[in-house]
Structures are given as structure tokens and as C-alpha cells.
Design a protein around this motif. Structure first.
Motif, PDB file in Angstrom:
ATOM      1  N   TYR A 292      41.322  85.858  25.351  1.00 30.69           N
ATOM      2  CA  TYR A 292      40.570  87.092  25.477  1.00 30.69           C
ATOM      3  C   TYR A 292      39.100  86.674  25.940  1.00 30.69           C
TER       4      TYR A 292
ATOM      5  N   HIS B 197      35.611  88.335  27.244  1.00 32.90           N
ATOM      6  CA  HIS B 197      34.720  89.503  27.051  1.00 32.90           C
ATOM      7  C   HIS B 197      33.643  89.546  28.485  1.00 32.90           C
TER       8      HIS B 197
ATOM      9  N   GLY C   5      36.050  94.706  28.367  1.00 31.02           N
ATOM     10  CA  GLY C   5      34.805  94.815  28.426  1.00 31.02           C
ATOM     11  C   GLY C   5      33.977  95.881  27.501  1.00 31.02           C
TER      12      GLY C   5
ATOM     13  N   TYR D  54      44.703  84.053  18.615  1.00 34.21           N
ATOM     14  CA  TYR D  54      44.023  84.329  19.832  1.00 34.21           C
ATOM     15  C   TYR D  54      42.602  83.764  19.873  1.00 34.21           C
TER      16      TYR D  54
ATOM     17  N   ALA E 286      33.114  88.881  20.924  1.00 35.34           N
ATOM     18  CA  ALA E 286      34.521  88.440  21.094  1.00 35.34           C
ATOM     19  C   ALA E 286      35.034  87.580  19.807  1.00 35.34           C
ATOM     20  N   HIS E 287      36.313  87.923  19.335  1.00 31.76           N
ATOM     21  CA  HIS E 287      36.632  87.624  18.064  1.00 31.76           C
ATOM     22  C   HIS E 287      37.882  86.881  18.311  1.00 31.76           C
TER      23      HIS E 287
ATOM     24  N   TYR F  15      38.407  96.682  18.370  1.00 27.52           N
ATOM     25  CA  TYR F  15      37.554  96.216  19.412  1.00 27.52           C
ATOM     26  C   TYR F  15      37.745  94.805  19.637  1.00 27.52           C
ATOM     27  N   GLY F  16      38.205  94.350  20.621  1.00 29.67           N
ATOM     28  CA  GLY F  16      38.136  92.727  21.078  1.00 29.67           C
ATOM     29  C   GLY F  16      38.556  91.914  19.989  1.00 29.67           C
ATOM     30  N   GLY F  17      39.587  92.283  19.276  1.00 30.47           N
ATOM     31  CA  GLY F  17      40.534  91.664  18.309  1.00 30.47           C
ATOM     32  C   GLY F  17      39.715  91.437  17.015  1.00 30.47           C
ATOM     33  N   ASP F  18      38.862  92.436  16.798  1.00 29.17           N
ATOM     34  CA  ASP F  18      37.916  92.360  15.521  1.00 29.17           C
ATOM     35  C   ASP F  18      38.871  92.972  14.418  1.00 29.17           C
ATOM     36  N   ILE F  19      39.491  92.132  13.706  1.00 27.07           N
ATOM     37  CA  ILE F  19      40.413  92.448  12.579  1.00 27.07           C
ATOM     38  C   ILE F  19      39.566  92.575  11.500  1.00 27.07           C
TER      39      ILE F  19
END
Lengths: 378, 602
Positions: free
Chosen positions: A5, A7, A64, A259, A266-267, B560-564
């Protein structure tokens, strides 16, 4: 196989409902940012190879912000860079974009660079709703953008819709849904608007004329039904797709797969750990390290994520994953599940040992409570 | 004996809350140099945090002081502090029985209050010499002359010589000291007679066992003596006796008639040395105990449960420890379907109950749930059998009840005349029967009502305060039983009775209370996956109903953005909330719901 991913935290304006991390950016900042991502890709690739032997990715997702604002050539550089280190053939490479006009050349360049999936932030087919949301495009422009993408060769296009907007009723939402379907996109993400603290919407919450809870539930359930009728199957709480066009990248989140996310906010989930880069562009550019976010992949977390999917929680997959830890789905779990099934919140399919539990649209609406009831019994 | 008996003055201080009892006691301590000024902590006699916070005295305290009087002689002052609340009336009467005099403190701006009057009458009845003192003369609203007349009119004692003082500012404290010397007679008593020592307070000390505070009427006591508790016959060997000085114990070889001091005898719990009992010597026992002993009798009961069931043993331990020090506290195990394992606890009154609850929470760090307080009802069954009931769970089936009786009180409310209407309305609502009303002076009255005890144990005091802007004061004593039309009200959640919410009530009050409870529960029970019907019923008859609607929407739509983690945290927070709930069948009930129905008069 992991997901990647990237961002892209740039927007040319801030929508009043959005609390995602983004800002306006000069060309030089965007260049500096791209370089930082490139060097991080190289760095991470090296680190992972050293540690784990081979580490491959089969999805790449530009989120984004508004990724198209980075420009086609920089995005192409990033794709190329990622491809070198991570990407196998047949990877899903998704790009989020705002459906404004004159995207023909951009789409063509992106298709040439290897992008094969587009996610366009339509949000609504109604001009007054788009205005209220602070969007800087019209429905007409969105339709043109989809056509341009088709001409550029994209065969996998997703549109975002928002439900529960101020003043929205079912007729309006239905029109937006039918508008998407008429463009024959492969995928639709339909989200319930959530008023986030710190946004302009939050400040004027009381004057927004938001639909009440009953109405929101009605909108959601009707939308699920309508989309299903139009051939879009609900495979996740907020995601609908023609068969075979489910978003592979996002599926990794729900399937508790790994991931790597790069960019501020970004996580990542790698090697059993969750971590993220803080919401701080300057710090990110200065080389700040990601912040640990605790362990991931606990049985509860796995259930929480699996139950967001129509494919649901598989007894067998769960067993294979957690047998060694001595964790299993006990009978009290299934007993609660069958109570919830009777109430119409979920379904249990398959025979004992191979049972699969999944939520119905009504269950999705109260999924937090349902998940808590269930995970309490593991 | 160091000081001859005629130089001893044994006295208490009687005052309404906030009229300055503790401050005056502090000044007396100062004047007798009992405590170096730098060691003084404000209001020294009120030891417990709770007492200090609430400005009330729960336990009696006593201190022996030496005063160098203007006549050049040294006098021994035994100051015995009295509890300041109706719940502890009996303790007050025992403290007073240990004295020859009482200093009556009256606020120069507020005049005499119910509590003052009740305790003054106790003192007069006990034959005590009253030394009136008018306090707070430094307040702008002070009217000492008016209060002086009030003391004479209402209490009927001369007040011309009553010192007008400010305990806070230290004005005219010496006059109080001299009045004590002059007016209060020295104790009588015969050191040669068999020992009779009145216990006016006792508490548990981890090292010495129970320490009994005593006033010797006759005889002497020494370490090594075998003593006998005259109510139980239990015998102990005295390990230590002495005087309570302001900051420490002072052991002596002998306590003698007329003196006030302490006795320690390795006694394990205060219930073996209860307030009011008489200590005598086994080798030469007195023929009869001192008059007035009354075994402690809890009047108000409630269930106490640990919020976390695993803390049950801790709760038991805490109650046991509290009981070491509190003979009036009773408890026995009980089980509730709703709340699990807990204890049925008995108290002297509502304040006593609150004090125990607070001490459990503060001193023992326990999170507790209490059920509605109950009084002791007397039920005559159709079989002729008479039973007493303090727990709604044990209430017999209505078809088995021939008649029911409830405890009554004789209540006095003292109030400025402008609130008479409000108070009568309140008492009427609480099923009170008006007795009479007397004018204390031109703008204050004493309203006398007969009120059922169960009407005043909930929130009567709070209601009284709020309807009189805090100006009314209230006092009551028990006054027998009376036939009453009682019913048991049950609350059902999702069709199942929640035993912890049941209570016994007069049938006329049942409807309104049922409705209020149902509404309150509806507010407190969060929406759940299933609809929750709340029903209040008497027998099988439903008299109130509310519904907690089913939860409709509880979903995190976007990721959001893989924020688990964000999702997980939200769920965890929800889970924390769930942990504070009680699972009753399929219904989750927050702990607050049980407590909220205890205070419905808002």
C-alpha cells in the motif's frame, strides 16, 4: 504473498467530511515524497529478503489523498520500483483517483505503466450532494472519466458511493446506484457516512439534516438489495462486485493476510506485528521509523475481520490457523451463533467441522455487537 | 489516683452538624495544652476521613485533659465526643450516660436544630447538667441574644451566663472552660464497691484486640484482673488499662470510680464488648449491670454484592474486618440470580449503611452493587404463624398472608415556617400522619409526624433538604409496628424476574414507583441486539411496562489504509463497557442500573 500500500497524501482541496491524512503539495514536495517512497521500497525489499528469503507481493494499492495528483510519471516510477522488488505477474495494481475531466492521457500512461484497476471517488450522482460533500467534480465528469478509463484499457473499475448523506432519501441513493450500474463498472464501494471528529461536518453536525438511524438502516439495507439485483454481490460490509472482481488488496485486510503500507498514516501487518507510519509528512520525509501498533492476528481479530466478509468465518480455516495455539471455536460460540441466526443476523452453512459463519446485511449493520457477542465465547 | 474525684469533670459536647462542635473541641484541646499547636490537625477528634469529609462524627471519641483553672487548681477534663446522627442515637445515649454534664453548642445565627434538641433532651433525661454555649458570634448574621432567649424558651434552661464565643476565632474559650468547672458536678462513685464500668465505645486494634472506652461508676480495675461482660457473661483478663490522652494512650496501674479510660483484654471482636454493656470483675461482681443496655438491632437491610464476582472473598474479608469494629453491622451470605454471591447486611439506619458502603469502596477498594434497602416487616400468615422479613426474596405468596405490618417512626422536622407547606406535602407523599406542630419561635416550627420507616430509608433526607433549601433538620425514633397494605413488586427483564430489583412497598405507592423504575431502567439499559421488555408486576399482574428497542446500527463501515488497530480498539472499548454489565439471561444490564433505581425522587 503480501499486499503493498502506498499512501499519497496530496489533495487539491479538503472535503468537509474527510479525516484522512492529506494536504496540498507543491511539485517539488511531490518529487521529494516520491523519492522517499522509492528509497523505502528498496530498503524494505532488502530488509525482507534478508529476513525471510523471498517476499513477494501480488497487490499494489495507491490510496490517498488523491493519488493522481502525484502525476503519471511519478506513479509509473513507483510501480516500476515496486515491480522490481516485489511484484509478481498478474498483480492487482489499483489506483485511487478523483473522476475529474481530461484524464485520458493520465489513464493511458497508467495503463502502460501496469496499473489495472481504478477506484474512482464518485460518492454521488447528484450535483447537490456532490456540492455539499465539497467534491470538485460532477456526475457527468465521472461518467467521462469511466469512459476514458475504458478507452485506456482498464477492465476493472470501482466507484465509491456514500450513504446516509445529509438530506439523502432512498430515491436519491437508488439513482446514484443505478447511475454506477449504467456505467457498467465492475465494483462498487458503498460507505455509510461517518461524521468524524475534527472535520467541518463534525462542527456543524446538528445543522446537517442527517437522516436518522432508522432511515440510515433503511438506506443501507435497500442499497444491499438493489446492488444485488443489479448483479453486484456484497462480499464485504461496504463492498460489492461482479463475480471475480472483488478487490484483492482489501481482501487481504479482512483475511488477516500480510501487507506493507508506506507513507504517513499507512498501516502494515508483517511478521505477526502491526505498525504504522505516523500522520506526519515532515517526519516521514525526515526518515522517521514506523511505530509499533501491537501484535496482530489474534483469534479474536481474525474473527472480527472474517465476519466482515460474505465468505465469512470458516471453522476449518480457523482450526488450521489456531490449532497449534490450542484455540478453537467452541460449542458455546456456535450456540450463540445459532441464536443470532434465528434472529436473522447471520447464517451458518456446512456441516460440523466445516461450518462457515457469515453475517447477513442486517447483521452487518450491527456487526460490532454481533462480533463482540461471538468473540466473547471463543 | 493522681487527682481527687472532685477535680474530675466528665462531659460531652452536643451540637448540630456545622454548629462548631469539632472546632470547639479543638480549642479545648489547645487550652489544655493537650496538643502542641504544630501537631494539631484540624478537628482532631474526627479521626476517620469520612467523618472529616462529611463533618459528622460516626464513632464516639474520648480524651482526658488537664485544665489549670482560674482558681489555681488543676482539673481533669474527660471530653467524650458523641456521634452526630440519628442512626447512632443509642451510642449517643451511652456516651451521655458516661458524663455528668454536656456542653450545648448553638450556632448564633441559626439557633436550635432538631438534632441539638433531640440530643439535649437525651442529656436532660440522663440527668446531665447542661452548659449552653453560643458559638459563631463573629458571623455577621449572628444574633446571640435571640439564641439565648431561644435556649431558655425551648429547652427551658437559664442561658444568661452562657458564654458567647467564636470557636473558630478562639474568642472566649476560657469562659467555656470555667463554666465547665463551675457548673458540671464531679462524678460520684465508690472505689470500694464492686466494679461497674460502662462501655461507651469500643474499637478493634490489631495489636491489643478490642479497646473498650469506659466510664467507671464504682470500683477499680487493674491489669491482670479478670473481668466479666455482664450482658454475655464472657470473661477476659485485663492486659492494659489507662487514659486516652490527646495523641497517645497512657497506661496506668489502676482506673478508679469516676474516671474515664480504656481497658484492653485481648478481646477478639467488638461484639464481645459492645457499647452499653457493663464490665465488672469476676472475683467481686456487681449484683446488676448499669441500666440502659440494649443489644444492637439492625433496622435497615440491603444486599451488597461485588461488582466483580471473583471479589466475593475480598468482600467477605472486608465485612469481617469492619465488623470487628462495628457491632451494629450484621451480614450473612445470600445469593441472587442476578448478582451472584453476596451478603445481606443489616445496619442501624441509612447513614450507617452509606458509611459502610463508602468504607468498602474506599478503604477496601471494592466495587460493589447494593440492592434497595429494606426494613423488617412482620407478616402473619394464614396459618397463624408470624414471620419477620428483611429481604423481598423471602416475601410469602400473597395467598398465604393474613396480615402484614411495617415499622413506624415518630419524626420531628424543624424548619423555618416558610417551608411548612413543602414539608407537609413531602410527608403526605410519604404516607405520614400529621401529629402536631409547635412554634419554636416566631419563624421556626417543629412539625411532628408519624412516618413509616420504609418511606424514610430511601431518599427522604435528600428530598427534605432539597425542598427546604437545606434549612430543615430531621430526627426520628422508632415507634412500633402498624398494619399495612404491603405488596411485593417484581421487575422482569425479557420475561424473567430480576430478584435484585424486587422490593416490598405499600400498595398505594406501587404504581408510581413501578412506572418510575421501568422508565429509569429503560434509560439505563443500553440497546442490545434484541428488544428488551421491562415489566413491573405484582404477583402475576403487570402494572408498568417499557421497552428497550433493539439496536439498529453499530458498524464500522470504512477501513482506512489497512488500519485494523483502530477498529480493534473501538471494539475493545465496547468490550470494556460490556464487562461492566451483568448478564441476566439474554439481557445485559449495566451495574449503574441497579443503583439508579435506589434514587428515584429527582
Amino acid at each position: 504473498m503480501i499486499g503493498l500500500y502506498l499512501h499519497i497524501p496530496f489533495c487539491d482541496g479538503k472535503c468537509p467530511y474527510c479525516d484522512f491524512y492529506s494536504m496540498a503539495g507543491s511539485d517539488s514536495l511531490k518529487e521529494e515524497y516520491t523519492r522517499r517512497l522509492e528509497s523505502l521500497l528498496t530498503e524494505w525489499e532488502g530488509k525482507l529478503r534478508e529476513k525471510e528469503g523471498s517476499y513477494k507481493a501480488d497487490t499494489l494499492y495507491f490510496g490517498g489523498g488523491t493519488p493522481n495528483l502525484l502525476g503519471a510519471s511519478r506513479l509509473a516510477r513507483l510501480i516500476e520500483n515496486a515491480q522490481k522488488g516485489f511484484l509478481l505477474e498478474n498483480a492487482e495494481i489499483t489506483l485511487e483517483a478523483n473522476p475529474t475531466s481530461r484524464l485520458d492521457a493520465f489513464f493511458e500512461e497508467m495503463a502502460a505503466a501496469g496499473a489495472n484497476r481504478l477506484s474512482l471517488g464518485l460518492q454521488s450522482a447528484h450535483e447537490e450532494e456532490l456540492r455539499l460533500l465539497g467534491r470538485r467534480h460532477t456526475a457527468r465528469q465521472a461518467a467521462e472519466a469511466v469512459e476514458a478509463a475504458r478507452r485506456a484499457g482498464f477492465r476493472n473499475i470501482s466507484l465509491d458511493l456514500m450513504m446516509g448523506l445529509p438530506g439523502q432519501n432512498w430515491e436519491m441513493l437508488q439513482e446514484s446506484i443505478r447511475f454506477c450500474a449504467s456505467l457498467e463498472v465492475e465494483h462498487i464501494s458503498a460507505y455509510l457516512l461517518k461524521i468524524e471528529p475534527g472535520t467541518p461536518f463534525w462542527q456543524k453536525k446538528s445543522s446537517l439534516n442527517l437522516p436518522d438511524e432508522e432511515e440510515i438502516c433503511h438506506l443501507y439495507l435497500s442499497a444491499c438489495e438493489e446492488l444485488e439485483k443489479l448483479g453486484y454481490f456484497q462480499y464485504e460490509i461496504s463492498n460489492f462486485a461482479r463475480p471475480g472482481f472483488e478487490g484483492r488488496h482489501n481482501l487481504k485486510y479482512w483475511r488477516c493476510e500480510e501487507y506493507l503500507g508506506l507513507g504517513p498514516a499507512a498501516h502494515s501487518y508483517l511478521g505477526g506485528k502491526r505498525f504504522y507510519y505516523p500522520r506526519d509528512l515532515e517526519g516521514f520525509l525526515a526518515g522517521n521509523l514506523p511505530v509499533e501498533d501491537g501484535p496482530g492476528g489474534s483469534p479474536e481479530e481474525f474473527c472480527m475481520l472474517a465476519l466482515r466478509l460474505r465468505e465469512g468465518l470458516s471453522e476449518e480455516i480457523f482450526r488450521n490457523r489456531y490449532e497449534e495455539e490450542g484455540v478453537f471455536l467452541p460449542e458455546r460460540f456456535w450456540k450463540e451463533a445459532s441464536l443470532l441466526e434465528k434472529a436473522g443476523f447471520c447464517r451458518i452453512e456446512g456441516e460440523e467441522g466445516k461450518r462457515v459463519l457469515s453475517l447477513t446485511p442486517r447483521g452487518f449493520l450491527v456487526s460490532n455487537s454481533v462480533i463482540l457477542e461471538l468473540t466473547e465465547r471463543i | 489516683m493522681a487527682v481527687s474525684r472532685d477535680k474530675i469533670r466528665n462531659f460531652s459536647i452536643i451540637a448540630h452538624i456545622d454548629h462548631g462542635k469539632s472546632t470547639l473541641a479543638d480549642r479545648i484541646l489547645e487550652q489544655t495544652s493537650a496538643v502542641a499547636l504544630r501537631d494539631m490537625e484540624d478537628q482532631l477528634l474526627d479521626n476517620m476521613d469520612l467523618e472529616r469529609e462529611r463533618g459528622i462524627t460516626i464513632k464516639a471519641h474520648a480524651v482526658t485533659l488537664v485544665y489549670h483553672a482560674k482558681d489555681g487548681e488543676d482539673y481533669v477534663f474527660n471530653l467524650i465526643d458523641t456521634p452526630g446522627h440519628v442512626d447512632f442515637n443509642y451510642e449517643v445515649s451511652r456516651s451521655l450516660a458516661a458524663c455528668e454534664g454536656a456542653v450545648l453548642v448553638v450556632d448564633a445565627s441559626q439557633g436550635i436544630e432538631a438534632q441539638t434538641l433531640a440530643n439535649t433532651y437525651l442529656a436532660v433525661d440522663a440527668g446531665l447538667e447542661i452548659v449552653p454555649v453560643i458559638n459563631k458570634i463573629d458571623l455577621p448574621s449572628a444574633d446571640p441574644e435571640k439564641v439565648r432567649r431561644e435556649i431558655e424558651d425551648v429547652i427551658g434552661i437559664p442561658a444568661d451566663d452562657a458564654p458567647a464565643v467564636s470557636a473558630k476565632a478562639g474568642i472566649h474559650i476560657d469562659q467555656v472552660m470555667e463554666q465547665i468547672v463551675k457548673l458540671i458536678p464531679p462524678p460520684e462513685g465508690d472505689p470500694e464497691a464492686p466494679l461497674q464500668a460502662l462501655i461507651f465505645d469500643s474499637y478493634y486494634d490489631a495489636y491489643k484486640g478490642v479497646i473498650a472506652h469506659v466510664r467507671l461508676k464504682d470500683g477499680t480495675v487493674h491489669p491482670g484482673d479478670t473481668i466479666r461482660m455482664m450482658s454475655t457473661g464472657a470473661e477476659f483478663t485485663v492486659t492494659e488499662c489507662g487514659y486516652m490522652r490527646a495523641t497517645k494512650f497512657e497506661p496506668v496501674s489502676e482506673l478508679s470510680a469516676g474516671e474515664v479510660g480504656y481497658i484492653a483484654a485481648s478481646i477478639k471482636a467488638v461484639r464481645d464488648a459492645t457499647v452499653g454493656d457493663t464490665i465488672t470483675r469476676a472475683d467481686n461482681p456487681a449484683s446488676s449491670p448499669l441500666p440502659g443496655y440494649r443489644p444492637v438491632q439492625p433496622m435497615v437491610f440491603c444486599g451488597i454484592y461485588p461488582a466483580d464476582g471473583a471479589k466475593y472473598p475480598d468482600l467477605r474479608e472486608a465485612l469481617e474486618k469492619l465488623q470487628l469494629n462495628d457491632a451494629a453491622l450484621s451480614f450473612e451470605p445470600e445469593t441472587s440470580v442476578a448478582l451472584g454471591f453476596g451478603f445481606r447486611c443489616g445496619f442501624l439506619g441509612l447513614l450507617h449503611m452509606e458509611v459502610i458502603q463508602e468504607r468498602l469502596e474506599r478503604e477496601y477498594n471494592l466495587d460493589i452493587i447494593t440492592t434497595a434497602p429494606s426494613v423488617i416487616y412482620r407478616i402473619t400468615k394464614t396459618s397463624g404463624e408470624v414471620i419477620t422479613i428483611d429481604n423481598p426474596t423471602n416475601y410469602p405468596d400473597p395467598s398465604l398472608i393474613a396480615s402484614a405490618e411495617e415499622p413506624m417512626t415518630n419524626a420531628h422536622i424543624y424548619t423555618p415556617t416558610e417551608y411548612v407547606g413543602n414539608i407537609m406535602e413531602l410527608c403526605q407523599e410519604r404516607r405520614g400522619v400529621f401529629k402536631d406542630m409547635t412554634y419554636i419561635d416566631s419563624d421556626r416550627v417543629d412539625i411532628h409526624y408519624r412516618l413509616p420507616l420504609n418511606e424514610i430509608i430511601y431518599d427522604f433526607f435528600d428530598a427534605l433538604k432539597s425542598r427546604t433549601r437545606g434549612y430543615a433538620s430531621f430526627d426520628y425514633e422508632l415507634d412500633g409496628y402498624e398494619k399495612s397494605d404491603l405488596v411485593k413488586l417484581d421487575i422482569m427483564l425479557n420475561g424473567e424476574i430480576v430478584d435484585a430489583l424486587s422490593f416490598i412497598i405499600h400498595s398505594e405507592k406501587a404504581y408510581s414507583r413501578a412506572r418510575k423504575m421501568a422508565e429509569k431502567l429503560k434509560d439505563k439499559i443500553p440497546r442490545q441486539l434484541f428488544e428488551v421488555p421491562i415489566q413491573a408486576c405484582i404477583g402475576g399482574r403487570i402494572i408498568a411496562r417499557e421497552t428497550v428497542k433493539a439496536l439498529r446500527k453499530d458498524v464500522l463501515a470504512k477501513c482506512y489504509g489497512g488500519d485494523i488497530t483502530r477498529k480493534k480498539k473501538l471494539l475493545e472499548k465496547q468490550k470494556e463497557g460490556k464487562k461492566r454489565m451483568r448478564q441476566l439471561g439474554t439481557v445485559e444490564v449495566p451495574q449503574e442500573a441497579f443503583m439508579s433505581v435506589l434514587k428515584l425522587d429527582e
